[in-house]
Design an enzyme around this catalytic site. Structure first.
Site, PDB file in Angstrom:
ATOM      1  N   ASP A 144       0.848  -1.193   0.000  1.00  0.00           N
ATOM      2  CA  ASP A 144       0.000   0.000   0.000  1.00  0.00           C
ATOM      3  C   ASP A 144       0.888   1.249   0.000  1.00  0.00           C
ATOM      4  OD1 ASP A 144      -1.530   2.223   0.907  1.00  0.00           O
ATOM      5  OD2 ASP A 144      -3.013   0.863   1.764  1.00  0.00           O
ATOM      6  N   ASP A 165       0.353   9.593  -6.150  1.00  0.00           N
ATOM      7  CA  ASP A 165      -0.504   9.729  -7.334  1.00  0.00           C
ATOM      8  C   ASP A 165      -1.580   8.645  -7.315  1.00  0.00           C
ATOM      9  OD1 ASP A 165      -1.488  10.334  -9.876  1.00  0.00           O
ATOM     10  OD2 ASP A 165       0.060   9.142 -10.886  1.00  0.00           O
TER      11      ASP A 165
HETATM   12  N1  SAM Z   1       1.955   7.220 -11.049  1.00  0.00           N
HETATM   13  C1  SAM Z   1       1.654   6.510 -12.271  1.00  0.00           C
HETATM   14  C2  SAM Z   1       2.193   7.303 -13.440  1.00  0.00           C
HETATM   15  O1  SAM Z   1       2.234   8.532 -13.350  1.00  0.00           O
HETATM   16  O2  SAM Z   1       2.565   6.694 -14.438  1.00  0.00           O
HETATM   17  C3  SAM Z   1       0.175   6.276 -12.446  1.00  0.00           C
HETATM   18  C4  SAM Z   1      -0.481   5.708 -11.240  1.00  0.00           C
HETATM   19  S1  SAM Z   1      -2.176   5.400 -11.380  1.00  0.00           S
HETATM   20  C5  SAM Z   1      -2.892   6.972 -11.370  1.00  0.00           C
HETATM   21  C6  SAM Z   1      -2.543   4.786  -9.785  1.00  0.00           C
HETATM   22  C7  SAM Z   1      -1.920   3.435  -9.469  1.00  0.00           C
HETATM   23  O3  SAM Z   1      -2.073   3.173  -8.076  1.00  0.00           O
HETATM   24  C8  SAM Z   1      -2.551   2.254 -10.177  1.00  0.00           C
HETATM   25  O4  SAM Z   1      -1.538   1.532 -10.839  1.00  0.00           O
HETATM   26  C9  SAM Z   1      -3.162   1.403  -9.047  1.00  0.00           C
HETATM   27  O5  SAM Z   1      -3.061   0.006  -9.287  1.00  0.00           O
HETATM   28  C10 SAM Z   1      -2.303   1.787  -7.889  1.00  0.00           C
HETATM   29  N2  SAM Z   1      -2.903   1.681  -6.545  1.00  0.00           N
HETATM   30  C11 SAM Z   1      -4.204   1.749  -6.182  1.00  0.00           C
HETATM   31  N3  SAM Z   1      -4.314   1.757  -4.841  1.00  0.00           N
HETATM   32  C12 SAM Z   1      -3.041   1.710  -4.348  1.00  0.00           C
HETATM   33  C13 SAM Z   1      -2.493   1.727  -3.032  1.00  0.00           C
HETATM   34  N4  SAM Z   1      -3.270   1.788  -1.944  1.00  0.00           N
HETATM   35  N5  SAM Z   1      -1.156   1.690  -2.905  1.00  0.00           N
HETATM   36  C14 SAM Z   1      -0.342   1.638  -3.995  1.00  0.00           C
HETATM   37  N6  SAM Z   1      -0.807   1.605  -5.264  1.00  0.00           N
HETATM   38  C15 SAM Z   1      -2.134   1.653  -5.428  1.00  0.00           C
END
Ligand code: SAM
Length: 281
Positions: A144, A165
């Site tokens: 997470d 993000d």
């Molecule tokens: N930062 C990336 C970029 O700019 O290329 C895009 C990220 S995308 C908006 C959000 C990502 O967060 C997704 O890949 C999703 O699987 C992941 N995600 C969702 N909940 C999460 C959590 N609690 N902790 C970490 N990752 C998470």
């Protein structure tokens, strides 16, 4: 966890976010001392803009597609565009491959800097780990992102950037951002933080601003860009990045880059931008 970034890769919001991240890293490189970067919601790192998923929305056409075709791009965007070009070596026309935040950030590291990229989705984390499996400067962790924000800071380098993000697919993401920042900031008050957020529901954005104001954290710069008039909560009209502890020249760089990006990415009359202190020194 239904969110799949491939449907949105390279869209206007990615362009804004990645242009800001590249600028932040360029500014961190002004000093020789090593820095650390934490990417808490990293995604898969490499996106095929010709894939069925990406073509279904064609969002990249209104983002990196437009920027790629734009004349007289400000030099402040060179680092970002070089990272996109590096994935598309030898190809002509609009880029097919798009670097997500971990690939972009990695490209801008020097040999003594480090990146930890965190992703919760097991398949995405596995793809990302494969991307960096032979890279000693990058560690990929499946966990997470908000837990990482608490447990991985402060870094031994004592200087650097944490990028948050989240997908904003579930209610309460603005609150998690504020809580996560508070917890991280108590451990690492001098770190730079970049928090991305959508501009859709203006009341949610106003509440977010008010919560940050009430947090007691100083030096928060808000950089926002909208591609059409914001106001309809159903329309993803723009996005913003809250930058905590921005390097001191970042504001003026953003004031050059944002009017340019706003003109290039505009979708309708009413497009605009704003770079301003939410909380000053
Ligand atoms: N930062 C990336 C970029 O700019 O290329 C895009 C990220 S995308 C908006 C959000 C990502 O967060 C997704 O890949 C999703 O699987 C992941 N995600 C969702 N909940 C999460 C959590 N609690 N902790 C970490 N990752 C998470």
């Amino acid at each position: 966890m239904n969110y799949r970034h491939v449907y949105h890769a390279g869209n206007f919001a990615d362009v804004v976010k990645h242009a800001v991240l590249a600028l932040l890293l360029e500014h961190l490189k002004h000093k020789d001392k090593p820095f650390f970067v934490l990417d808490t919601h990293a995604g898969i790192g490499r996106y095929d803009l010709a894939s069925e998923e990406a073509r279904k929305t064609a969002e990249a056409d209104g983002g990196i597609g437009r920027l790629w075709a734009a004349p007289r791009v400000p030099p402040e965007l060179e680092g970002y565009l070089a990272a996109v070009a590096a994935l598309n070596a030898g190809s002509k026309g609009a880029p097919r491959w798009y670097p997500g935040s971990p690939l972009l950030l990695r490209r801008l590291l020097r040999p003594h800097d480090r990146l930890v990229a965190v992703e919760l989705h097991p398949d995405d984390a596995a793809k990302l780990a494969a991307e960096f499996r032979r890279d000693p400067q990058v560690k990929v962790m499946q966990m997470d992102g908000y837990v990482a924000l608490k447990s991985l800071l402060p870094p031994q380098e004592r200087r650097g950037l944490a990028v948050v993000d989240p997908p904003f697919e579930a209610l309460g993401e603005f609150d998690r951002l504020v809580t996560g920042l508070g917890q991280a900031h108590r451990r690492w008050a001098t770190g730079i933080y970049a928090l991305w957020y959508p501009i859709k529901d203006m009341r949610a954005v106003a509440d977010f601003r008010a919560s940050l104001n009430a947090s007691g954290i100083r030096r928060i710069l808000s950089a926002e860009l909208w591609v059409e008039t914001p106001g309809d909560p159903e329309i993803f009209a723009g996005c913003g990045i809250m930058i905590v502890n921005p390097p001191w020249t970042v504001k003026s760089s953003l004031e050059t880059v944002f009017p340019f990006l706003s003109a290039v990415l505009a979708r309708a009359p009413g497009a605009g931008w704003r770079v301003a202190w939410l909380v000053p020194e």
